[in-house]
Design an enzyme around this catalytic site. Structure first.
Site, PDB file in Angstrom:
ATOM      1  N   TYR A 141      -4.068  -4.100 -10.379  1.00  0.00           N
ATOM      2  CA  TYR A 141      -3.389  -5.488 -10.478  1.00  0.00           C
ATOM      3  C   TYR A 141      -3.168  -5.994 -11.655  1.00  0.00           C
ATOM      4  O   TYR A 141      -2.407  -7.124 -11.843  1.00  0.00           O
ATOM      5  CB  TYR A 141      -4.270  -6.474  -9.679  1.00  0.00           C
ATOM      6  N   LYS A 191     -12.017   7.053  -5.426  1.00  0.00           N
ATOM      7  CA  LYS A 191     -10.959   8.028  -5.178  1.00  0.00           C
ATOM      8  C   LYS A 191     -11.111   9.281  -6.131  1.00  0.00           C
ATOM      9  O   LYS A 191      -9.956   9.542  -6.343  1.00  0.00           O
ATOM     10  CB  LYS A 191      -9.720   7.344  -4.598  1.00  0.00           C
ATOM     11  N   ASP A 223     -11.823   6.105   1.591  1.00  0.00           N
ATOM     12  CA  ASP A 223     -11.363   6.320   2.714  1.00  0.00           C
ATOM     13  C   ASP A 223     -12.530   6.639   3.861  1.00  0.00           C
ATOM     14  O   ASP A 223     -12.563   6.095   4.987  1.00  0.00           O
ATOM     15  CB  ASP A 223     -10.273   7.680   3.076  1.00  0.00           C
ATOM     16  N   ASP A 247     -10.845  -5.308  -2.783  1.00  0.00           N
ATOM     17  CA  ASP A 247      -9.987  -6.341  -2.179  1.00  0.00           C
ATOM     18  C   ASP A 247      -9.790  -6.013  -0.383  1.00  0.00           C
ATOM     19  O   ASP A 247     -10.024  -7.014   0.283  1.00  0.00           O
ATOM     20  CB  ASP A 247      -8.590  -6.349  -2.718  1.00  0.00           C
ATOM     21  N   ASP A 251     -12.550  -7.571   2.622  1.00  0.00           N
ATOM     22  CA  ASP A 251     -12.019  -8.171   3.851  1.00  0.00           C
ATOM     23  C   ASP A 251     -12.507  -7.568   5.115  1.00  0.00           C
ATOM     24  O   ASP A 251     -12.558  -8.033   6.157  1.00  0.00           O
ATOM     25  CB  ASP A 251     -10.374  -8.188   4.044  1.00  0.00           C
TER      26      ASP A 251
END
Ligand code: NAD
Length: 355
Positions: A141, A191, A223, A247, A251
């Site tokens: 970001y 990752k 994942d 992020d 959620d």
């Protein structure tokens, strides 16, 4: 103790739920002899209307001088225009940056009486009590360069994933410290099979773990973590990850609780005040009706007591009171009840006790 708390109610249901959280803090202060002073300022759409910007310099300075900041929500249809130069969420971003907040904390602990409110099977939710830590300052970001260009006549867009070791280390240290006061397990999500930033993240996690021999470190690919959060959420204690993975995973984790209206969050910096806010938005569809669920904001106030004021007994008293109020049927419509914001808040306030 004395504490200066800034209230930023914001837009939509923000003022309703922030008012509820304040009633709870007032009750705690009264019962324990604390002196909490409250100052209210504008943020988001209401600030744009009043002064043309989503957060004024004066409000930011006032927040920086306080012990903690409690926020409601920002935004609404009146200001929801992605193309506009001035937008409500700019207030939030300016606040996070201005206060140097690097870690976002989201605890998720589905209430035993509300397991059927979640789309996840109740059996999977038993024993779920997890804390997700998301890094806020680095990663995709903010990395540079970013932009668009043309390569061999083809339009291309690119972002950069970037992390400094100190950014990774400070959030991992926080994760291990918090896990030490919980079930003593950190799941570090990355990752590392693909990304160089993740390989640095994993090496740093191993290094930090050496300083916390009582806490177990588990590394997990993002994942796999996405799958496990739904399939075996009770297996997590503290889950810590970088900005974009966080992020998405925060959620996903919020679905476990059944309603957005139930969940609190905290954003912490290296020094200075923390920022506390429910995870939901300004819910314009129910604003002004007196039916917003105040629990997310009230539990955010509990996090404020714990993380900014160091009042653990008070934080636990608020969390216990919320549990009891829900068990006793004080519920708003989003969790299949019919109680008003005021009634649920009253139910919580009456149930605050100290052992
Ligand atoms: P939202 O979270 O405001 O609402 C989503 C749904 O959940 C709505 O049906 C709403 O009624 C319900 N809901 C949310 N909080 C609730 C509560 N406490 N009690 C009962 N029901 C509740 O998300 P949205 O509709 O996508 O966004 C509305 C506005 O909020 C937009 O302007 C958006 O930009 C803004 N927003 C702000 C924040 C923030 O301030 N941190 C976060 C998300 C969205």
């Amino acid at each position: 103790m004395k504490a200066a708390i800034i209230l930023l109610p914001g837009d939509g249901i923000g003022p309703e739920v922030t008012g509820a959280a304040r009633s709870v803090l007032d009750r705690v202060a009264q019962m324990r002899g604390h002196e909490f002073s409250f100052t209210t300022h504008r943020i988001g759409g209401c600030s744009i209307d009043a002064s043309g910007v989503a957060l004024t310099k004066e409000v930011l300075e006032s927040c920086a001088r306080a012990d903690a900041v409690l926020l409601g929500a920002v935004g609404g249809p009146k200001w929801d225009n992605p193309g506009a130069a001035v937008r409500p969420e700019q207030g939030l971003l300016a606040l996070r940056k201005g206060l140097g907040l690097y870690a976002n904390l989201r605890p998720v602990r589905p209430h035993a009486r509300l397991l059927d409110a979640s789309p996840i099977k109740p059996d999977h939710l038993k024993g779920v009590d997890l804390l997700v830590l998301r890094e806020l300052t680095g990663g995709l970001y903010f990395g540079m360069p970013r932009g668009r260009d043309e390569v061999d006549g083809r339009l291309r867009a690119f972002d950069t994933m970037e992390y400094y070791e100190y950014e990774i280390r400070r959030i991992l240290v926080l994760a291990f410290r918090l896990a030490g006061g919980r079930r003593k397990k950190v799941t570090s999500v990355d990752k590392a099979n693909i990304l160089e930033t993740s390989r640095l993240w994993r090496a740093t996690a191993a290094d930090v773990a050496r300083d916390f021999p009582g806490v177990t470190l588990e590394n997990m690919l993002v994942d796999t973590a996405a799958m496990r959060l739904i399939a075996q959420p009770a297996g997590f204690d503290v889950l810590v990850t970088e900005n974009m993975f966080g992020d998405i995973l925060t959620d996903e984790a919020s679905v476990l609780a059944g309603s957005m209206g139930l969940l609190p969050s905290a954003s912490i910096g290296e020094s200075g005040p923390g920022l506390y806010e429910p995870i939901h938005g300004s819910a314009p569809d129910i604003a002004g009706k007196g039916i917003a669920n105040p629990v997310g904001a009230i539990l955010s106030a509990a996090l404020l007591l714990r993380h900014s004021l160091g009042l653990e007994a008070e934080a636990q008293a608020v969390e216990r009171a919320v549990d009891r109020a829900i068990a006793d049927g004080f519920r708003t419509a989003d969790i299949r009840g019919s109680g008003s914001t005021e009634a649920v808040t009253g139910g919580v306030v009456e149930r605050i006790t100290f052992i």
